[in-house]
Design a protein around this motif. Structure first.
Motif, PDB file in Angstrom:
ATOM      1  N   GLN A 143       0.827  -1.194   0.000  1.00 12.00           N
ATOM      2  CA  GLN A 143       0.000   0.000   0.000  1.00 12.00           C
ATOM      3  C   GLN A 143       0.864   1.248   0.000  1.00 12.00           C
ATOM      4  O   GLN A 143       1.904   1.298   0.667  1.00 12.00           O
ATOM      5  N   LEU A 144       0.425   2.251  -0.746  1.00 12.68           N
ATOM      6  CA  LEU A 144       1.085   3.542  -0.716  1.00 12.68           C
ATOM      7  C   LEU A 144       0.755   4.213   0.603  1.00 12.68           C
ATOM      8  O   LEU A 144      -0.407   4.425   0.943  1.00 12.68           O
ATOM      9  N   PHE A 145       1.785   4.529   1.381  1.00  8.27           N
ATOM     10  CA  PHE A 145       1.580   5.121   2.698  1.00  8.27           C
ATOM     11  C   PHE A 145       1.557   6.640   2.566  1.00  8.27           C
ATOM     12  O   PHE A 145       2.544   7.254   2.180  1.00  8.27           O
ATOM     13  N   ARG A 146       0.421   7.241   2.905  1.00  7.38           N
ATOM     14  CA  ARG A 146       0.249   8.681   2.747  1.00  7.38           C
ATOM     15  C   ARG A 146       0.127   9.406   4.089  1.00  7.38           C
ATOM     16  O   ARG A 146       0.119  10.637   4.127  1.00  7.38           O
ATOM     17  N   GLY A 147       0.018   8.662   5.189  1.00 14.15           N
ATOM     18  CA  GLY A 147      -0.105   9.296   6.486  1.00 14.15           C
ATOM     19  C   GLY A 147      -1.526   9.726   6.784  1.00 14.15           C
ATOM     20  O   GLY A 147      -2.442   9.534   5.989  1.00 14.15           O
ATOM     21  N   GLY A 148      -1.709  10.339   7.954  1.00  9.11           N
ATOM     22  CA  GLY A 148      -3.042  10.737   8.396  1.00  9.11           C
ATOM     23  C   GLY A 148      -3.634  11.887   7.618  1.00  9.11           C
ATOM     24  O   GLY A 148      -4.863  12.030   7.542  1.00  9.11           O
ATOM     25  N   PHE A 149      -2.794  12.728   7.005  1.00  2.31           N
ATOM     26  CA  PHE A 149      -3.284  13.919   6.320  1.00  2.31           C
ATOM     27  C   PHE A 149      -2.820  13.999   4.870  1.00  2.31           C
ATOM     28  O   PHE A 149      -2.968  15.027   4.219  1.00  2.31           O
TER      29      PHE A 149
END
Length: 326
Positions: A143-149
């Motif tokens: 999965q591409l990790f984009r963070g909470g925001f």
């Protein structure tokens, strides 16, 4: 075959490609980035029209340098383009009859490398892009990790030297102030200015004009065997490797790919990068170690990754999980 359009919006050029499911760019076009940022959506729409013609595309993926919001459409901030809370995806979609996904450019490149390049054999990839600055992208468990925001992996602004060199972000000692192409050029020019012994060949690059001393020129000198140029690339590799060791401690990727223009230096960079990484990786003897590789897709990674994201996920914050061999 499902085709998609990938677009890479840079500070000086907008490049776009028609990309197959296998990650092949079948056709490509480019235009200079207009100084007036409000004209960018029209340029993108024109490139898309030129690429599609009689072909049918499933969607458009746009990679842009900056903070991209959770909606996968809004560029919250861009360092080199006058965008603040810019609804880029909405503006482009209004001009073309296709769905649009906007992603950070380094994230798009990381996804491209994960799907079709240096990370094809792993589900956990860290891409470190080394150019004018340092960018990053993280793929974790497919999965591409984009963070909470939506703004994760801004690794260039990880502080590695307390009270170090002032960065454009306002902080001191950021990673990109030591491990980027700009750092390489700054150090080369400083050695010439200081009249350091052995700097004559680098000085000759400028012919009295420091602005003519560039990263590619220093790299070419190193490839020709100039000792100071070789030393400068060794320093750059060591800084990149030290930062990569810190990131590996936090993220534990199985592959770390190094992308950007510095890849042209090959072993002149990578030998010292790997040595520094191994030296600074905590408890190295007791842990599996990430494979360090040069990125495989070059400057096309962002276009390929953006197109694949347009094909595999909607413009939402839902993470993508992909299988191989699409």
């Amino acid at each position: 075959m499902t085709l998609a359009i990938g677009v890479d919006i840079g500070g000086t050029k907008i490049a776009a490609g028609l990309v197959s499911e296998a990650g092949d760019i079948l056709d490509s076009v480019a235009e200079p980035t207009p100084a007036d940022a409000t004209k960018i959506p029209a340029v993108v729409a024109d490139l898309v029209e030129r690429l599609t013609g009689d072909e049918k595309a499933s969607g458009i993926g746009i990679g842009a340098a900056g903070f991209v919001g959770e909606d996968r459409s809004t560029v919250r901030f861009a360092p080199n383009i006058d965008w603040r809370e810019e609804p880029l995806g909405e503006h482009v979609a209004a001009l073309v009859d296709l769905p649009v996904v906007v992603e950070n450019d380094a994230n798009a490149a990381a996804w491209g490398e994960f799907r079709f390049g240096a990370g094809e054999d792993t589900d956990d990839l860290l891409l470190i892009t080394v150019g004018t600055g340092i960018g990053g992208g993280i793929v974790h468990r497919g999965q591409l990790f984009r963070g909470g925001f939506g703004v994760a992996a801004e690794i260039g602004h990880m502080r590695i030297v307390p009270d170090g060199i002032l960065c454009g972000c306002g902080q001191r000692g950021c990673y990109e102030q030591y491990g980027s192409g700009s750092a390489l050029v700054r150090d080369a020019r400083e050695r010439v200015t200081n009249g350091d012994p052995g700097s004559e060949a680098i000085a000759a690059l400028g012919g009295g004009d420091l602005s003519r001393i560039t990263g590619p020129a220093v790299t070419k000198l190193a490839q020709e065997g100039d000792p100071m140029a070789v030393d400068l690339l060794a320093d750059l590799g060591r800084w990149i490797g030290e930062g990569a060791a810190v990131l590996a401690t936090i993220l534990d990727p199985s592959v770390i790919a190094i992308g950007g223009g510095v890849g042209a230096a090959g072993d002149l960079l990578m030998t010292h990068l790997v040595e520094a990484f191994e030296t600074h990786l905590p408890a190295r003897a007791h842990r599996p170690q990430a494979a360090l590789r040069l990125a495989a897709l070059g400057n096309e990674a962002g276009i390929i990754g953006a197109a694949d994201l347009a094909r595999t996920e909607p413009a939402t914050s839902t993470p993508t999980t992909a299988t191989r061999g699409a």
